[in-house]
Design a protein around this motif. Structure first.
Motif, PDB file in Angstrom:
ATOM      1  N   VAL A 282       0.482  -1.008   0.039  1.00 41.70           N
ATOM      2  CA  VAL A 282       0.055  -0.044  -0.094  1.00 41.70           C
ATOM      3  C   VAL A 282       0.702   1.142  -0.066  1.00 41.70           C
ATOM      4  O   VAL A 282       1.116   1.932  -0.749  1.00 41.70           O
ATOM      5  N   ALA A 283       1.499   1.173   0.532  1.00 39.71           N
ATOM      6  CA  ALA A 283       3.357   2.733   0.929  1.00 39.71           C
ATOM      7  C   ALA A 283       3.209   3.065   0.012  1.00 39.71           C
ATOM      8  O   ALA A 283       3.235   4.334  -0.411  1.00 39.71           O
ATOM      9  N   VAL A 284       3.474   1.957  -1.105  1.00 44.27           N
ATOM     10  CA  VAL A 284       4.418   2.560  -2.046  1.00 44.27           C
ATOM     11  C   VAL A 284       3.722   2.513  -3.162  1.00 44.27           C
ATOM     12  O   VAL A 284       4.054   3.270  -3.737  1.00 44.27           O
ATOM     13  N   PRO A 285       2.856   1.730  -3.813  1.00 45.70           N
ATOM     14  CA  PRO A 285       0.804   1.873  -4.658  1.00 45.70           C
ATOM     15  C   PRO A 285       0.956   3.059  -4.043  1.00 45.70           C
ATOM     16  O   PRO A 285       0.847   4.755  -5.147  1.00 45.70           O
ATOM     17  N   ALA A 286       0.636   3.509  -3.348  1.00 42.90           N
ATOM     18  CA  ALA A 286       0.257   4.772  -2.639  1.00 42.90           C
ATOM     19  C   ALA A 286       1.067   6.849  -2.989  1.00 42.90           C
ATOM     20  O   ALA A 286       0.491   7.302  -3.535  1.00 42.90           O
ATOM     21  N   THR A 287       2.515   6.013  -2.699  1.00 41.70           N
ATOM     22  CA  THR A 287       2.672   7.641  -3.156  1.00 41.70           C
ATOM     23  C   THR A 287       3.425   7.388  -4.866  1.00 41.70           C
ATOM     24  O   THR A 287       4.101   8.510  -5.345  1.00 41.70           O
ATOM     25  N   LEU A 288       3.487   5.858  -5.362  1.00 41.23           N
ATOM     26  CA  LEU A 288       3.617   5.868  -6.849  1.00 41.23           C
ATOM     27  C   LEU A 288       2.679   7.266  -7.569  1.00 41.23           C
ATOM     28  O   LEU A 288       2.746   7.595  -8.152  1.00 41.23           O
ATOM     29  N   VAL A 289       1.159   6.412  -7.384  1.00 42.58           N
ATOM     30  CA  VAL A 289      -0.085   7.439  -7.443  1.00 42.58           C
ATOM     31  C   VAL A 289      -0.097   8.871  -6.855  1.00 42.58           C
ATOM     32  O   VAL A 289      -0.591   9.443  -8.529  1.00 42.58           O
ATOM     33  N   LEU A 290       0.495   8.993  -6.312  1.00 43.35           N
ATOM     34  CA  LEU A 290       0.465  10.543  -5.888  1.00 43.35           C
ATOM     35  C   LEU A 290       1.974  11.274  -6.772  1.00 43.35           C
ATOM     36  O   LEU A 290       0.504  12.164  -8.072  1.00 43.35           O
ATOM     37  N   GLY A 322      -3.740   5.847   6.964  1.00 39.19           N
ATOM     38  CA  GLY A 322      -3.285   5.101   7.709  1.00 39.19           C
ATOM     39  C   GLY A 322      -1.484   5.349   7.956  1.00 39.19           C
ATOM     40  O   GLY A 322      -1.498   4.036   8.914  1.00 39.19           O
ATOM     41  N   ILE A 323      -1.268   5.155   7.438  1.00 36.32           N
ATOM     42  CA  ILE A 323      -0.153   4.379   6.100  1.00 36.32           C
ATOM     43  C   ILE A 323       1.098   4.751   7.627  1.00 36.32           C
ATOM     44  O   ILE A 323       2.022   3.647   8.120  1.00 36.32           O
ATOM     45  N   VAL A 324       1.403   6.391   8.054  1.00 40.36           N
ATOM     46  CA  VAL A 324       2.144   6.994   8.323  1.00 40.36           C
ATOM     47  C   VAL A 324       2.213   6.869  10.379  1.00 40.36           C
ATOM     48  O   VAL A 324       2.572   6.293  10.886  1.00 40.36           O
ATOM     49  N   MET A 325       0.489   6.172  10.237  1.00 43.10           N
ATOM     50  CA  MET A 325       0.629   5.197  11.892  1.00 43.10           C
ATOM     51  C   MET A 325       0.857   3.948  12.031  1.00 43.10           C
ATOM     52  O   MET A 325       1.330   3.677  12.971  1.00 43.10           O
ATOM     53  N   THR A 326       0.242   3.650  11.150  1.00 41.37           N
ATOM     54  CA  THR A 326       0.698   1.881  11.262  1.00 41.37           C
ATOM     55  C   THR A 326       2.092   1.487  10.971  1.00 41.37           C
ATOM     56  O   THR A 326       2.542   1.091  11.340  1.00 41.37           O
ATOM     57  N   LEU A 327       2.748   2.690  10.432  1.00 41.18           N
ATOM     58  CA  LEU A 327       4.576   2.480  10.309  1.00 41.18           C
ATOM     59  C   LEU A 327       4.831   2.867  11.862  1.00 41.18           C
ATOM     60  O   LEU A 327       5.548   1.993  11.997  1.00 41.18           O
ATOM     61  N   GLY A 328       4.301   3.901  11.866  1.00 41.36           N
ATOM     62  CA  GLY A 328       5.046   4.437  13.433  1.00 41.36           C
ATOM     63  C   GLY A 328       4.529   3.297  14.709  1.00 41.36           C
ATOM     64  O   GLY A 328       5.660   3.006  15.130  1.00 41.36           O
ATOM     65  N   ALA A 329       3.569   2.636  14.717  1.00 45.56           N
ATOM     66  CA  ALA A 329       3.194   1.650  15.137  1.00 45.56           C
ATOM     67  C   ALA A 329       4.199  -0.058  15.257  1.00 45.56           C
ATOM     68  O   ALA A 329       4.304  -0.447  16.364  1.00 45.56           O
TER      69      ALA A 329
END
Length: 399
Positions: A282-290, A322-329
């Motif tokens: 999710v993290a990588v596709p989200a940033t690529l799409v952005l 939620g990716i920032v929160m998830t990675l932080g957790a």
């Protein structure tokens, strides 16, 4: 049984208050600059006052971790609600035109930003503690989605109230929402923490956490900083490019709203994918799409293609809910978690400040189109950093 836990326990504890807190923020966000101008501020001064939201958040992230460690997550959420109320009441005090009125109003805006930081850390820590690890991404992405839905609905509620009460109407809506959020938090059970556990957590200092986990902050934290930068910039580029190609403010607002709807509707599937296949998916596709959406935008000469680019942008941001929160957790220690999350959120907030600065600097040098493209490159850099530094396997959280 898993779904029953999520719906009955987590929803009451976090999602309802998060949506209401988001509605409270969303109601006032569009009128901060307008309220400053109404008190005599120039356009540049109004923009500076609006930026004080970020200043308040930056100033409060680290103390928020200390507060949650000492008094617990539930009480921290109540403190955040009280600070939010104080900030809104200060904003409602109108001393007329002049510097003292603007100074007082700016103080209220700082309090609102600080309240958001305290509340965000407390609810994130709370969910991280009570939700099973195999459901963490779904829980946190739904938390982010709940907040976004509130922020999306807030401006509409504020606009309706302003038809009857003028600019103060937005603040009245915000106050009502934050009181409702506080009432829900009052019903949230405290986390069970022993005196020994509380003492051990209190012994963890920010300096000690930075010394112990600097590699995580310098690597994965850098990826989160870049992700936050492009996320913040996306809120600016749509209205800027719409004005650049001659679209009316009404058309620009409609396009922005359509993108916001796509954003708010795509959060839950992303959480399921993260829990099942890993955070990278999710993290990588989200940033690529952005990043791709930013590259598309300068090609838009009319409302049609701009709407498409904005919807792609909303989709990329939404699936990353939620990716920032998830990675932080995921990379948080079991002892001193609030302190770690405070540092993590500080990195994200630094990114939100850096992103618009990159857009502004490149635009000043080479034009708006070049600035938007440069911001898109930030998204690709974020994708590379997250691909490289997200831990494998995704559920392995160092202690």
């Amino acid at each position: 049984m898993v779904e029953e836990f999520r719906l009955r326990s987590v929803a009451a504890a976090a999602y309802g208050p998060a949506a209401l807190f988001g509605l409270s923020e969303g109601a006032v966000l569009p009128v901060i600059a307008l309220s400053a101008i109404d008190r005599g501020a120039s356009t540049s001064t109004a923009a500076l006052i609006a930026a004080l939201l970020g200043v308040g958040s930056l100033a409060a992230n680290i103390p928020a971790g200390m507060l949650a460690t000492r008094i617990g997550e539930r009480r921290s959420m109540l403190v955040a609600a009280a600070v939010m109320v104080a900030g809104l009441l200060v904003c409602l005090v109108d001393l007329g035109h002049g510097p003292w009125s603007l100074l007082l109003y700016g103080c209220g805006v700082v309090l609102i930003g600080a309240a958001a930081a305290v509340y965000g850390l407390a609810r994130q820590t709370y969910l991280t503690e009570i939700v099973p690890l195999h459901m963490r991404a779904r829980a946190l992405s739904t938390l982010g989605g709940s907040m976004r839905i509130g922020v999306f609905l807030g401006p509409f509620a504020g606009a309706a109230a302003m038809q009857f009460a003028g600019l103060p109407g937005a603040y009245y809506v915000s106050l009502a929402a934050i009181f409702a959020a506080g009432a829900l938090v009052l019903r949230v059970p405290d986390l069970e923490v022993t005196a020994d556990e509380r003492a051990a957590a209190s012994a963890v200092t920010t300096r000690g956490m930075l010394k112990q986990r600097w590699r995580v902050y310098a690597t994965l934290g850098a990826g989160v900083l870049l992700l936050s930068a492009i996320r913040q910039t996306r809120q600016t580029v749509v209205p800027l490019w719409a004005a650049h190609i001659g679209l009316s403010p009404t058309t620009s607002s409609i396009i922005y709203g359509v993108a916001g709807a796509v954003d708010a509707l795509t959060f839950y599937p992303a959480g399921k994918v993260m829990d099942r296949y890993g955070r990278r998916w999710v993290a990588v596709p989200a940033t690529l799409v952005l990043g791709v959406s930013f590259l598309l935008m300068p090609l838009a000469a009319g409302a049609g293609l701009l709407t498409v680019a904005a919807m792609v942008m909303g989709f990329g941001n939404g699936i990353g809910s939620g990716i920032v929160m998830t990675l932080g957790a995921d990379v948080s220690p079991s002892v001193g978690r609030p302190t770690h999350i405070g540092i993590w959120n500080e990195l994200a907030d630094i990114g939100t400040g850096v992103g618009p600065l990159i857009l502004s600097a490149v635009t000043a040098l080479a034009g708006l189109g070049a600035g938007i493209v440069a911001s898109g490159v930030v998204g690709f850099a974020a994708a590379a950093a997250l691909w490289r530094w997200i831990p494998r396997p995704h559920h392995a959280a160092p202690s």
